[in-house]
Design a protein around this motif. Structure first.
Motif, PDB file in Angstrom:
ATOM      1  N   MET A  51      53.316 -11.013  -6.109  1.00  0.00           N
ATOM      2  CA  MET A  51      52.066  -9.581  -7.313  1.00  0.00           C
ATOM      3  C   MET A  51      52.893  -9.954  -8.514  1.00  0.00           C
ATOM      4  SD  MET A  51      50.925  -7.694  -5.265  1.00  0.00           S
ATOM      5  CE  MET A  51      50.831  -5.778  -5.482  1.00  0.00           C
ATOM      6  N   GLY A  52      51.638  -9.564  -9.318  1.00  0.00           N
ATOM      7  CA  GLY A  52      52.245  -9.578 -10.711  1.00  0.00           C
ATOM      8  C   GLY A  52      52.439  -8.909 -11.468  1.00  0.00           C
ATOM      9  N   MET A  53      52.917  -8.500 -12.855  1.00  0.00           N
ATOM     10  CA  MET A  53      53.543  -7.652 -13.381  1.00  0.00           C
ATOM     11  C   MET A  53      52.073  -6.912 -14.072  1.00  0.00           C
ATOM     12  SD  MET A  53      56.825  -7.970 -13.568  1.00  0.00           S
ATOM     13  CE  MET A  53      57.649  -8.002 -15.586  1.00  0.00           C
ATOM     14  N   SER A  54      52.636  -5.090 -14.494  1.00  0.00           N
ATOM     15  CA  SER A  54      51.828  -4.805 -14.616  1.00  0.00           C
ATOM     16  C   SER A  54      51.517  -4.627 -16.292  1.00  0.00           C
ATOM     17  CB  SER A  54      51.731  -3.180 -13.956  1.00  0.00           C
ATOM     18  OG  SER A  54      51.650  -2.277 -14.875  1.00  0.00           O
ATOM     19  N   ILE A  55      50.796  -3.739 -17.080  1.00  0.00           N
ATOM     20  CA  ILE A  55      50.835  -3.405 -18.369  1.00  0.00           C
ATOM     21  C   ILE A  55      52.188  -2.800 -18.739  1.00  0.00           C
ATOM     22  CG2 ILE A  55      48.084  -4.225 -18.888  1.00  0.00           C
ATOM     23  CD1 ILE A  55      48.591  -1.232 -18.803  1.00  0.00           C
ATOM     24  N   PHE A  56      52.747  -2.097 -18.222  1.00  0.00           N
ATOM     25  CA  PHE A  56      54.173  -1.533 -18.296  1.00  0.00           C
ATOM     26  C   PHE A  56      54.935  -2.659 -17.936  1.00  0.00           C
ATOM     27  CE2 PHE A  56      51.177   1.968 -19.722  1.00  0.00           C
ATOM     28  CZ  PHE A  56      50.329   1.983 -18.547  1.00  0.00           C
ATOM     29  N   GLY A  57      55.230  -3.557 -17.468  1.00  0.00           N
ATOM     30  CA  GLY A  57      56.304  -4.024 -17.203  1.00  0.00           C
ATOM     31  C   GLY A  57      56.277  -4.374 -16.491  1.00  0.00           C
ATOM     32  N   SER A  58      56.813  -3.237 -14.979  1.00  0.00           N
ATOM     33  CA  SER A  58      56.933  -3.439 -13.848  1.00  0.00           C
ATOM     34  C   SER A  58      56.189  -2.888 -13.055  1.00  0.00           C
ATOM     35  CB  SER A  58      58.508  -3.296 -13.481  1.00  0.00           C
ATOM     36  OG  SER A  58      58.459  -3.023 -12.169  1.00  0.00           O
ATOM     37  N   ARG A  59      55.534  -3.136 -11.694  1.00  0.00           N
ATOM     38  CA  ARG A  59      54.592  -2.777 -10.758  1.00  0.00           C
ATOM     39  C   ARG A  59      55.618  -0.976 -10.402  1.00  0.00           C
ATOM     40  NH1 ARG A  59      54.828  -3.780  -5.606  1.00  0.00           N
ATOM     41  NH2 ARG A  59      55.989  -5.424  -5.041  1.00  0.00           N
ATOM     42  N   LYS A  60      56.176  -0.981 -10.095  1.00  0.00           N
ATOM     43  CA  LYS A  60      57.344  -0.001  -9.796  1.00  0.00           C
ATOM     44  C   LYS A  60      57.485   1.287 -10.774  1.00  0.00           C
ATOM     45  CE  LYS A  60      59.514  -2.844  -6.615  1.00  0.00           C
ATOM     46  NZ  LYS A  60      61.485  -3.041  -5.876  1.00  0.00           N
ATOM     47  N   LYS A  61      56.942   0.480 -12.257  1.00  0.00           N
ATOM     48  CA  LYS A  61      57.200   1.360 -12.882  1.00  0.00           C
ATOM     49  C   LYS A  61      55.185   2.495 -12.961  1.00  0.00           C
ATOM     50  CE  LYS A  61      59.499   0.295 -16.406  1.00  0.00           C
ATOM     51  NZ  LYS A  61      61.077  -0.272 -15.368  1.00  0.00           N
ATOM     52  N   ARG A  62      56.437   4.227 -13.088  1.00  0.00           N
ATOM     53  CA  ARG A  62      55.692   5.220 -12.686  1.00  0.00           C
ATOM     54  C   ARG A  62      54.452   5.731 -13.919  1.00  0.00           C
ATOM     55  NH1 ARG A  62      57.445   8.934  -8.829  1.00  0.00           N
ATOM     56  NH2 ARG A  62      59.603   8.158  -8.052  1.00  0.00           N
ATOM     57  N   ILE A  63      53.305   5.888 -13.513  1.00  0.00           N
ATOM     58  CA  ILE A  63      52.800   6.598 -14.510  1.00  0.00           C
ATOM     59  C   ILE A  63      52.333   8.605 -14.832  1.00  0.00           C
ATOM     60  CG2 ILE A  63      51.945   4.504 -15.419  1.00  0.00           C
ATOM     61  CD1 ILE A  63      49.271   5.308 -14.144  1.00  0.00           C
ATOM     62  N   LEU A  64      51.939   8.863 -15.817  1.00  0.00           N
ATOM     63  CA  LEU A  64      52.070  10.132 -15.864  1.00  0.00           C
ATOM     64  C   LEU A  64      50.474   9.796 -15.974  1.00  0.00           C
ATOM     65  CD1 LEU A  64      53.171  13.180 -16.012  1.00  0.00           C
ATOM     66  CD2 LEU A  64      52.305  12.762 -18.987  1.00  0.00           C
ATOM     67  N   VAL A  65      49.937  10.684 -14.618  1.00  0.00           N
ATOM     68  CA  VAL A  65      48.551  10.574 -14.440  1.00  0.00           C
ATOM     69  C   VAL A  65      47.632  12.803 -15.184  1.00  0.00           C
ATOM     70  CG1 VAL A  65      47.842   8.970 -13.217  1.00  0.00           C
ATOM     71  CG2 VAL A  65      47.599  11.748 -12.580  1.00  0.00           C
ATOM     72  N   ASN A  66      49.059  13.414 -15.710  1.00  0.00           N
ATOM     73  CA  ASN A  66      48.039  14.525 -15.351  1.00  0.00           C
ATOM     74  C   ASN A  66      49.191  15.444 -16.501  1.00  0.00           C
ATOM     75  OD1 ASN A  66      46.003  15.402 -13.718  1.00  0.00           O
ATOM     76  ND2 ASN A  66      48.122  15.851 -12.239  1.00  0.00           N
ATOM     77  N   ASP A  67      48.061  15.671 -17.682  1.00  0.00           N
ATOM     78  CA  ASP A  67      48.997  15.469 -19.357  1.00  0.00           C
ATOM     79  C   ASP A  67      48.601  17.572 -19.410  1.00  0.00           C
ATOM     80  OD1 ASP A  67      50.691  15.774 -21.481  1.00  0.00           O
ATOM     81  OD2 ASP A  67      48.132  14.895 -22.720  1.00  0.00           O
ATOM     82  N   VAL A  68      49.488  17.719 -19.454  1.00  0.00           N
ATOM     83  CA  VAL A  68      49.582  19.611 -20.782  1.00  0.00           C
ATOM     84  C   VAL A  68      49.717  18.975 -21.392  1.00  0.00           C
ATOM     85  CG1 VAL A  68      49.808  20.205 -18.115  1.00  0.00           C
ATOM     86  CG2 VAL A  68      51.762  19.723 -19.932  1.00  0.00           C
ATOM     87  N   HIS A  69      49.891  18.565 -22.409  1.00  0.00           N
ATOM     88  CA  HIS A  69      50.156  19.103 -24.205  1.00  0.00           C
ATOM     89  C   HIS A  69      48.890  18.419 -24.936  1.00  0.00           C
ATOM     90  CE1 HIS A  69      53.013  21.106 -27.334  1.00  0.00           C
ATOM     91  NE2 HIS A  69      51.820  20.694 -28.037  1.00  0.00           N
ATOM     92  N   SER A  70      47.923  18.463 -25.479  1.00  0.00           N
ATOM     93  CA  SER A  70      47.534  17.653 -26.624  1.00  0.00           C
ATOM     94  C   SER A  70      46.655  18.401 -27.923  1.00  0.00           C
ATOM     95  CB  SER A  70      46.776  16.580 -26.325  1.00  0.00           C
ATOM     96  OG  SER A  70      45.838  17.128 -25.599  1.00  0.00           O
ATOM     97  N   HIS A  71      46.014  17.870 -28.924  1.00  0.00           N
ATOM     98  CA  HIS A  71      45.323  18.422 -29.719  1.00  0.00           C
ATOM     99  C   HIS A  71      44.134  17.591 -29.692  1.00  0.00           C
ATOM    100  CE1 HIS A  71      48.782  21.303 -30.752  1.00  0.00           C
ATOM    101  NE2 HIS A  71      49.107  20.507 -30.218  1.00  0.00           N
ATOM    102  N   LEU A  72      43.309  18.244 -28.977  1.00  0.00           N
ATOM    103  CA  LEU A  72      41.752  16.899 -29.497  1.00  0.00           C
ATOM    104  C   LEU A  72      41.192  17.578 -29.030  1.00  0.00           C
ATOM    105  CD1 LEU A  72      43.339  14.644 -26.696  1.00  0.00           C
ATOM    106  CD2 LEU A  72      44.080  14.425 -28.233  1.00  0.00           C
ATOM    107  N   ILE A  73      40.828  18.924 -29.780  1.00  0.00           N
ATOM    108  CA  ILE A  73      39.753  19.714 -29.790  1.00  0.00           C
ATOM    109  C   ILE A  73      39.192  19.344 -31.509  1.00  0.00           C
ATOM    110  CG2 ILE A  73      38.314  21.840 -30.374  1.00  0.00           C
ATOM    111  CD1 ILE A  73      39.418  20.988 -27.270  1.00  0.00           C
ATOM    112  N   PRO A  74      38.541  18.932 -32.270  1.00  0.00           N
ATOM    113  CA  PRO A  74      38.300  18.789 -33.539  1.00  0.00           C
ATOM    114  C   PRO A  74      38.442  19.669 -34.283  1.00  0.00           C
ATOM    115  CG  PRO A  74      36.534  18.185 -31.981  1.00  0.00           C
ATOM    116  CD  PRO A  74      37.669  18.292 -31.164  1.00  0.00           C
ATOM    117  N   GLY A  75      39.173  19.601 -35.366  1.00  0.00           N
ATOM    118  CA  GLY A  75      38.897  19.479 -36.623  1.00  0.00           C
ATOM    119  C   GLY A  75      39.307  21.379 -35.958  1.00  0.00           C
TER     120      GLY A  75
END
Ligand SMILES: [Fe+2]
Length: 240
Positions: free
Chosen positions: A1-25
């Motif tokens: 198995m190769g390495m993922s873009i985050f360094g190790s395939r065992k690393k967790r990633i967040l898939v649900n974000d709950v805070h951001s400011h993306l409505i334009p303007g």
């Protein structure tokens, strides 16, 4: 198995974000529809599947209201569909605690919430507002679940960590901002963020993304030991 873009395939990633400011303007976040879309594409590339965007509702600085935000959210959502982004955008808000907010809760205005009636709130960075207890009481009485945005960034918490215990006792959910863990907002803020992870008091992780330049910081945060520890907690992000 190769390495993922985050360094190790065992690393967790967040898939649900709950805070951001993306409505334009509408606040200090994304300025144009194109910028919003670019950020959302970046988030898609990082593996996010669901993004709750939380424009400021803050009478003195960003006097948005729920209905205007819903219209702009619809426009952005339609663009996401047209472009077939593999990511779902939801709308909530980041409410600044002031008298205006308090009176609106008392008047039963329907607030923008996410998940199981979670409402993201913020205060002045320097001092705890005098109306804090009243706002929390009114929110809970109206069936909302208060979530304090980035507790690690408030001076009154850096000065007195025992307030965090009070928050936990009062069942106020805590949303730590990912990049705080690598010191993006300062050393004091980083210490509190790491303390919250060690105490297992992190309920939500959020990105608090405002612009594209912050994506790099988010990338840097992924392999961080404290961030990985936070993602291993039973976060409420996983129940959305
Ligand atoms: Fe924010």
């Amino acid at each position: 198995m190769g390495m993922s873009i985050f360094g190790s395939r065992k690393k967790r990633i967040l898939v649900n974000d709950v805070h951001s400011h993306l409505i334009p303007g509408v606040d200090d976040g994304a300025k144009t529809l194109d910028e919003s879309i670019s950020i959302l594409k970046d988030l898609e590339g990082l593996g996010f599947k669901q993004v709750v965007t939380t424009p400021h509702i803050y009478r003195d600085l960003y006097p948005n209201d729920e209905s205007d935000l819903k219209v702009k959210y619809q426009e952005l959502s339609e663009r996401i569909k047209e472009l077939k982004l593999n990511l779902e955008l939801k709308l909530a808000a980041e409410y600044f605690i002031d008298d205006h907010f308090l009176s609106r809760i008392k008047n039963n205005v329907e607030l923008l919430s996410f998940g199981d009636r979670y409402v993201l709130i913020e205060t002045s960075f320097s001092t705890l507002p005098l109306i804090w207890d009243e706002v929390i009481f009114e929110l809970k009485s109206s069936g909302y679940k208060p979530v304090l945005a980035h507790p690690e960034r408030y001076q009154y918490i850096m000065d007195d960590r025992s307030f965090l215990e009070r928050l936990k006792m009062n069942n106020i959910k805590l949303q730590v901002t990912a990049v705080s863990l690598i010191g993006a907002y300062g050393v004091g803020q980083q210490k509190i963020a790491r303390y919250l992870v060690k105490k297992k008091w992190v309920d939500f992780i959020g990105t608090d993304l405002h612009n594209r330049s912050q994506i790099e910081g988010l990338n840097k945060t992924h392999p961080n030991r404290f961030y990985q520890k936070a993602l291993a907690l039973p976060l409420l992000n996983y129940q959305l």
